[in-house]
Design an enzyme around this catalytic site. Structure first.
Site, short mmCIF file in Angstrom:
data_model
loop_
_atom_site.label_atom_id
_atom_site.label_comp_id
_atom_site.label_asym_id
_atom_site.label_seq_id
_atom_site.Cartn_x
_atom_site.Cartn_y
_atom_site.Cartn_z
N THR A 1 0.85 -1.32 0.21
CA THR A 1 -0.12 -0.40 0.23
C THR A 1 0.74 0.90 0.00
O THR A 1 1.78 1.28 0.30
CB THR A 1 -0.82 -0.10 1.00
OG1 THR A 1 -1.40 -1.12 1.51
CG2 THR A 1 -1.71 1.17 1.06
N ARG B 1 -14.02 -7.66 1.55
CA ARG B 1 -13.75 -7.32 2.36
C ARG B 1 -12.53 -5.97 2.04
O ARG B 1 -12.35 -5.34 1.38
CB ARG B 1 -12.11 -8.36 1.88
CG ARG B 1 -10.99 -7.70 3.57
CD ARG B 1 -9.90 -7.04 3.01
NE ARG B 1 -8.47 -6.97 4.09
CZ ARG B 1 -7.31 -6.08 3.73
NH1 ARG B 1 -7.21 -5.45 3.08
NH2 ARG B 1 -7.06 -6.67 4.67
N VAL B 2 -12.55 -5.23 3.96
CA VAL B 2 -11.42 -3.96 3.77
C VAL B 2 -11.05 -3.98 4.73
O VAL B 2 -10.90 -4.68 5.64
CB VAL B 2 -13.23 -2.93 3.25
CG1 VAL B 2 -12.51 -1.37 3.92
CG2 VAL B 2 -13.81 -2.33 2.86
N GLY B 3 -9.62 -3.24 4.24
CA GLY B 3 -8.52 -3.44 5.70
C GLY B 3 -8.38 -2.15 6.24
O GLY B 3 -9.53 -1.25 6.07
N ASP B 4 -7.88 -2.28 6.63
CA ASP B 4 -6.83 -0.29 7.25
C ASP B 4 -7.49 0.51 6.58
O ASP B 4 -7.31 1.84 7.07
CB ASP B 4 -5.89 -0.51 7.86
CG ASP B 4 -4.67 -0.81 7.05
OD1 ASP B 4 -5.00 -1.45 5.94
OD2 ASP B 4 -3.67 -0.35 7.53
N THR C 1 1.58 0.25 6.41
CA THR C 1 0.60 -0.67 5.36
C THR C 1 0.81 -2.32 5.68
O THR C 1 1.45 -2.37 6.85
CB THR C 1 2.12 -0.87 4.30
OG1 THR C 1 1.45 -1.32 3.28
CG2 THR C 1 3.68 -0.55 5.34
N GLY C 2 0.45 -3.27 5.48
CA GLY C 2 0.85 -4.32 5.91
C GLY C 2 -0.61 -4.99 6.54
O GLY C 2 -1.42 -3.88 5.71
N GLY D 1 -3.78 -5.47 7.16
CA GLY D 1 -4.98 -4.36 7.80
C GLY D 1 -5.43 -4.47 8.91
O GLY D 1 -5.98 -3.27 9.38
N1 ASP Z 1 -3.00 -2.60 4.25
C1 ASP Z 1 -4.02 -3.28 3.23
C2 ASP Z 1 -4.85 -3.32 3.42
O1 ASP Z 1 -4.34 -4.96 4.39
C3 ASP Z 1 -2.98 -4.07 2.70
C4 ASP Z 1 -1.50 -3.50 2.24
O2 ASP Z 1 -0.70 -2.31 2.77
O3 ASP Z 1 -0.29 -3.52 0.75
O4 ASP Z 1 -5.41 -3.64 2.17
#
Ligand code: ASP
Length: 327
Positions: free
Chosen positions: A188, A216-219, A239-240, A242
């Site tokens: 991200t 699905r939705v992340g952070d 990033t990471g 979520g």
């Molecule tokens: N943070 C993003 C998510 O969980 C993933 C990513 O950092 O690539 O959707």
């Protein structure tokens, strides 16, 4: 770097703060004899080594532009890059083969906008900005977000490139339809800018976890989780995986830790440590945070080695390696 020189040259100014917070003040709870340093020297940082995005944001700031335009234009470089498979066009799809994008943006006045699970539109960050500026809402999701984007003049397009499609088809053969949670594959872009007026903005945009469940939705599009800006204190982005960032409201936490007097580096370290502690020995995920304070100081920290951030300031640009909790 030349950080000491930068601080000397940077025109840092010091502003006094109140001894104790009042109900109307959100200023840091510093003691009476401490003070907040601020700078009006532009600075840009972004997650990973997205040098083209940070260069674009820097170009906007150098030309006298504001932080909000800088972060939007910066991250759009990655959204439009078909070879970047974690953001925008060319992003990896969900496990049903649909590319769904998440993004949010926040300005110096705490205005913010976000889109969640947006399909068929190449620049979710620009749609998020329109949500912020043209609607009474903060978040639009799915079909509603797409409809709004079209009404605002965005063109529909197929976001699934042949490369990402072929990789997904290959994944389907062996995956048992199970979404992989791993320490790779999380790129991200979160980008923070401090402009020549000393004001912050931030943007965060992603295609999310590869082969995620539909919906699905992340952070990344969640204000406070993937991104948070407080113009009195600083800004942070993540990033990471979520789900882990959402659980701790990670970016908000980091800005609050800076409010309590921690440096951006110390705040990012504390944020990662809280997530690691909650996971009780589980190690199969990566998280990286970056942050910047009003003095233009920056920091970053992550769970596993390999995360870096890109930084542009008046003394140059560099890819900053970041220390990790696990070695
Ligand atoms: N943070 C993003 C998510 O969980 C993933 C990513 O950092 O690539 O959707």
């Amino acid at each position: 770097m030349q950080r000491r020189n930068f601080l000397k040259k940077s025109g840092l100014t010091t502003v006094g703060v109140l001894a104790a917070p009042s109900l109307t003040s959100c200023k840091p709870e510093h003691k009476e004899d401490t003070a907040i340093q601020t700078t009006k020297q532009p600075t840009v940082i972004c997650t990973w080594n997205f040098s083209n995005a940070s260069a674009k944001a820097w170009e906007v700031l150098e030309a006298g532009g504001n932080a909000l335009d800088a972060v939007e234009q910066g991250v759009m470089v990655e959204e439009n890059d078909v070879n970047n498979q974690t953001v925008g066009v060319g992003g990896r799809p969900d496990r049903d083969g649909k590319v769904t994008l998440d993004a949010c943006i926040m300005d110096k006045d705490a205005n913010c906008g976000a889109v969640l699970a947006l399909q068929n539109i190449a620049n979710p960050i620009a749609v998020a900005r329109k949500v912020m500026e043209k609607t009474p809402h903060v978040m639009l999701a799915g079909k509603g977000a797409e409809q709004f984007a079209i009404e605002e003049g965005f063109k529909k397009m197929n976001l699934l490139t042949e490369k990402s499609k072929q990789e997904w088809l290959k994944w389907k053969k062996t995956s048992n339809y199970e979404t992989p949670i791993n320490i790779e594959n999380h790129d991200t872009i979160g980008l923070l800018a401090l402009d020549g007026n000393g004001d912050f903005a931030g943007a965060c945009t992603t295609s999310g976890m590869a082969y995620k469940m539909a919906g699905r939705v992340g952070d990344s599009p969640i204000i406070g989780a993937g991104l948070f800006v407080d113009n009195e204190i600083g800004a942070a982005t993540a990033t990471g995986v979520g789900e882990e960032v959402v659980r701790t409201v990670g970016s908000f936490l980091i800005v609050e830790l800076m409010r309590q007097g921690k440096s951006p580096q110390e705040a990012c370290e504390e944020g990662v440590k809280r997530i690691v502690a909650k996971n009780k020995g589980r190690k199969d995920f990566q998280i990286g945070f970056i942050a910047m304070n009003k003095a233009g100081e920056t920091g970053g920290y992550c769970v596993h080695p390999g995360f870096t951030y890109r930084k542009f300031d008046p003394s140059g640009h560099e890819n900053v390696p970041v220390e990790s909790f696990y070695s």
